[in-house]
Design an enzyme around this catalytic site. Structure first.
Site, PDB file in Angstrom:
ATOM      1  N   THR A  92      -1.953   6.532   0.628  1.00 34.74           N
ATOM      2  CA  THR A  92      -2.515   7.828   0.237  1.00 34.74           C
ATOM      3  C   THR A  92      -3.303   8.350   1.441  1.00 34.74           C
ATOM      4  OG1 THR A  92      -4.632   6.904  -0.478  1.00 34.74           O
ATOM      5  CG2 THR A  92      -2.874   6.996  -2.144  1.00 34.74           C
ATOM      6  N   VAL A 119     -26.903  16.560   1.639  1.00 36.91           N
ATOM      7  CA  VAL A 119     -27.574  15.531   0.834  1.00 36.91           C
ATOM      8  C   VAL A 119     -27.639  16.059  -0.595  1.00 36.91           C
ATOM      9  CG1 VAL A 119     -29.731  14.271   0.457  1.00 36.91           C
ATOM     10  CG2 VAL A 119     -28.879  14.649   2.791  1.00 36.91           C
ATOM     11  N   ASP A 174       0.855  -1.191   0.000  1.00 37.01           N
ATOM     12  CA  ASP A 174       0.000   0.000   0.000  1.00 37.01           C
ATOM     13  C   ASP A 174       0.884   1.231   0.000  1.00 37.01           C
ATOM     14  OD1 ASP A 174      -1.795   2.158   0.936  1.00 37.01           O
ATOM     15  OD2 ASP A 174      -3.233   0.525   1.204  1.00 37.01           O
ATOM     16  N   TYR A 230     -14.363   7.898 -12.042  1.00 38.68           N
ATOM     17  CA  TYR A 230     -14.024   6.759 -11.169  1.00 38.68           C
ATOM     18  C   TYR A 230     -14.492   5.452 -11.799  1.00 38.68           C
ATOM     19  CZ  TYR A 230     -14.849   3.258  -7.523  1.00 38.68           C
ATOM     20  OH  TYR A 230     -14.904   2.076  -6.815  1.00 38.68           O
ATOM     21  N   THR A 287     -16.485  -2.848  -8.879  1.00 35.77           N
ATOM     22  CA  THR A 287     -17.657  -2.188  -8.317  1.00 35.77           C
ATOM     23  C   THR A 287     -18.870  -2.336  -9.237  1.00 35.77           C
ATOM     24  OG1 THR A 287     -18.548   0.024  -7.900  1.00 35.77           O
ATOM     25  CG2 THR A 287     -16.665  -0.063  -9.323  1.00 35.77           C
ATOM     26  N   ASP A 288     -20.050  -2.272  -8.645  1.00 39.27           N
ATOM     27  CA  ASP A 288     -21.277  -2.278  -9.469  1.00 39.27           C
ATOM     28  C   ASP A 288     -21.378  -1.015 -10.321  1.00 39.27           C
ATOM     29  OD1 ASP A 288     -21.855  -0.477  -7.412  1.00 39.27           O
ATOM     30  OD2 ASP A 288     -23.681  -1.496  -6.736  1.00 39.27           O
ATOM     31  N   GLU A 289     -20.568   0.011  -9.990  1.00 35.58           N
ATOM     32  CA  GLU A 289     -20.672   1.277 -10.724  1.00 35.58           C
ATOM     33  C   GLU A 289     -20.234   1.141 -12.181  1.00 35.58           C
ATOM     34  OE1 GLU A 289     -19.506   4.754  -8.479  1.00 35.58           O
ATOM     35  OE2 GLU A 289     -19.855   3.712  -6.593  1.00 35.58           O
ATOM     36  N   ARG A 329     -28.837   3.344  -3.321  1.00 35.52           N
ATOM     37  CA  ARG A 329     -27.641   2.506  -3.266  1.00 35.52           C
ATOM     38  C   ARG A 329     -27.998   1.213  -2.538  1.00 35.52           C
ATOM     39  NH1 ARG A 329     -26.641   5.728  -6.501  1.00 35.52           N
ATOM     40  NH2 ARG A 329     -24.805   7.040  -6.783  1.00 35.52           N
ATOM     41  N   SER A 340     -12.652   4.431 -14.879  1.00 34.57           N
ATOM     42  CA  SER A 340     -11.312   3.875 -14.636  1.00 34.57           C
ATOM     43  C   SER A 340     -11.416   2.441 -14.109  1.00 34.57           C
ATOM     44  CB  SER A 340     -10.509   4.765 -13.685  1.00 34.57           C
ATOM     45  OG  SER A 340     -11.065   4.740 -12.382  1.00 34.57           O
ATOM     46  N   LYS A 341     -12.423   2.153 -13.289  1.00 40.34           N
ATOM     47  CA  LYS A 341     -12.604   0.780 -12.790  1.00 40.34           C
ATOM     48  C   LYS A 341     -13.009  -0.140 -13.945  1.00 40.34           C
ATOM     49  CE  LYS A 341     -12.371  -0.543  -9.090  1.00 40.34           C
ATOM     50  NZ  LYS A 341     -11.191  -1.049  -8.339  1.00 40.34           N
TER      51      LYS A 341
END
Ligand code: NAD
Ligand code: TYD
Length: 355
Positions: A41, A217, A38, A161, A136-138, A225, A164-165
């Site tokens: 960061t 919010v 790691d 994001y 991820t599900d994204e 989600r 990139s995933k």
């Protein structure tokens, strides 16, 4: 026959999910070596690993997944037979204001790791090898009011994001198809639980309620989600590593959909109780703010494949998981103070010397 790893390389093991995974995996798999790579960061915190860092089977290495010679050396030195790749830039809002590091870490970093693993695996004397990509599900984009993401849903990422995933997932697929590398790919829904950096929805709300700060919010608060406890996710990852079919993708989800505003209300009400504040006190902190650009409306995972093929089930109910999580944050205010101030970097210095 189940794959039995003897020495695993975990990347990003000082982050939220990676550290929960290491804590969980080492308690369930005594004797298996764990090397944690790691770079530390802002999101990496060795305080998350207090306890396992005394285990002689655990080794921490501060380094970059983009550093090919370092990875090549670690694979050989530790006779690695499984890689579990968590390391990433993980926050959507940060990817909107600064996408470049997301491409570097999430796409290029994955390619470097895959390439070093390919060379090692092809020339290796370890009898068996697995590479597991945490995704991820994204990557599937956004759903309307109905339906679920399956492993066959077309990839349609909307944020830098998730793009990139997705790039990383496609490289993993290519390494399996082109070189026959024994890769696995998991795609999970939103995690919650201990050691979650307080920039994400649930820990941010908990932290702001403690400090009586506004609770931002986004938009109308009706985005949905699907929440999964990080310990259930950790066991799912272990299950896929040991029993997954090389080349396969597995969705992991808690079947637990919530509108953001309902989660915020729930956290407010539970915390009013825990903090001895009048009911409704924390809800008065809710502030609707400008929506996130490209804000995905709804995520919902169909996890039938991992349930059916690998017999995995989440064990937490959201009711118990969220109460336990709130209690953890209230008991660990020092941890929250350290991660928000950056103070936790000092823990590294005391353990490993000044950097
Ligand atoms: P996190 O941001 O908490 O931790 C990421 C870790 O990676 C940190 O410890 C960081 O120091 C490390 N890291 C970053 N760049 C690195 C580099 N170049 N070299 C080595 N280490 C580096 O993230 P998280 O929430 O624990 O997520 C872990 C993984 O799970 C990510 O791949 C993320 O995309 C995925 N994921 C997360 C969620 C979620 O709800 N948090 C949901 C689905 C998938
Ligand atoms: P987040 O925890 O950032 O995870 P992700 O974007 O990867 O799903 O956000 C979860 C949801 O909460 C998302 O719909 C955005 C929303 N959100 C807020 O409304 N306010 C906030 O301050 C944050 C951080 C998120």
């Amino acid at each position: 026959m189940q794959f039995r790893p003897t020495s695993i390389l975990v990347t990003g093991g000082a982050g939220f999910i990676g550290s929960n995974f290491i804590n969980c995996f080492m308690s369930r798999n005594p004797g298996c070596r764990v090397t944690n790579l790691d770079i530390l960061t802002y999101a990496g915190n060795l305080e998350n690993l207090r306890g396992v860092d005394k285990n002689p089977d655990y080794r921490f290495v501060r380094g970059d997944i983009c550093d090919a010679p370092l990875i090549a050396a670690l694979l050989v030195e530790e006779k690695i037979d499984a890689v579990v790749h968590f390391a990433a830039e993980s926050h959507v809002d940060r990817s909107i204001t600064g996408p470049e590091i997301f491409v570097k870490t999430n796409v290029l970093g994955t390619q470097v790791l895959l390439e070093e693993c390919r060379k090692y695996w092809q020339g290796s004397t370890v009898p068996d090898f697995r590479y597991l990509q945490i995704s991820t599900d994204e990557v599937y984009g956004s759903l309307g009011d109905t339906g679920f993401f399956t492993e066959d849903t077309p990839l349609a990422p909307n944020s830098p994001y998730s793009a990139s995933k997705t790039g990383a997932d496609l490289l993993v697929r290519a390494y399996h198809e082109t070189y026959g590398m024994p890769t696995l790919n998991t795609r999970c829904s939103n995690n919650y639980g201990p050691f979650h950096f307080p920039e994400k929805l649930i820990p941010l709300m908990i932290s702001n309620i403690v400090n009586k700060k506004p609770l931002p919010v986004y938009g109308d608060g009706l985005n949905v989600r699907d929440w999964l406890h990080v310990k259930d996710h950790s066991i799912a990852v272990e299950t896929v590593l040991k029993g997954g079919k090389p080349g396969a993708v597995y969705n992991i989800g808690g079947n637990n959909e919530w509108k953001n505003i309902d989660i915020v209300h729930l956290v407010c009400d539970l915390m009013d109780g825990s903090l001895g504040r009048p009911q409704g006190d924390s809800r008065s902190l809710i502030t609707f703010v400008k929506d996130r650009p490209g804000h995905d409306r709804r995520y919902a995972i169909d996890a039938a494949k991992i349930r059916r093929d690998l017999n995995w089930e989440p064990s937490y109910t959201f009711e118990s998981g969220i109460r336990e999580t709130i209690a953890w944050y209230l008991d660990n205010q020092e941890w929250v103070a350290h991660v928000t101030s950056g103070e936790y970097q000092k823990y590294y210095d005391t353990q490993y010397g000044t950097h």
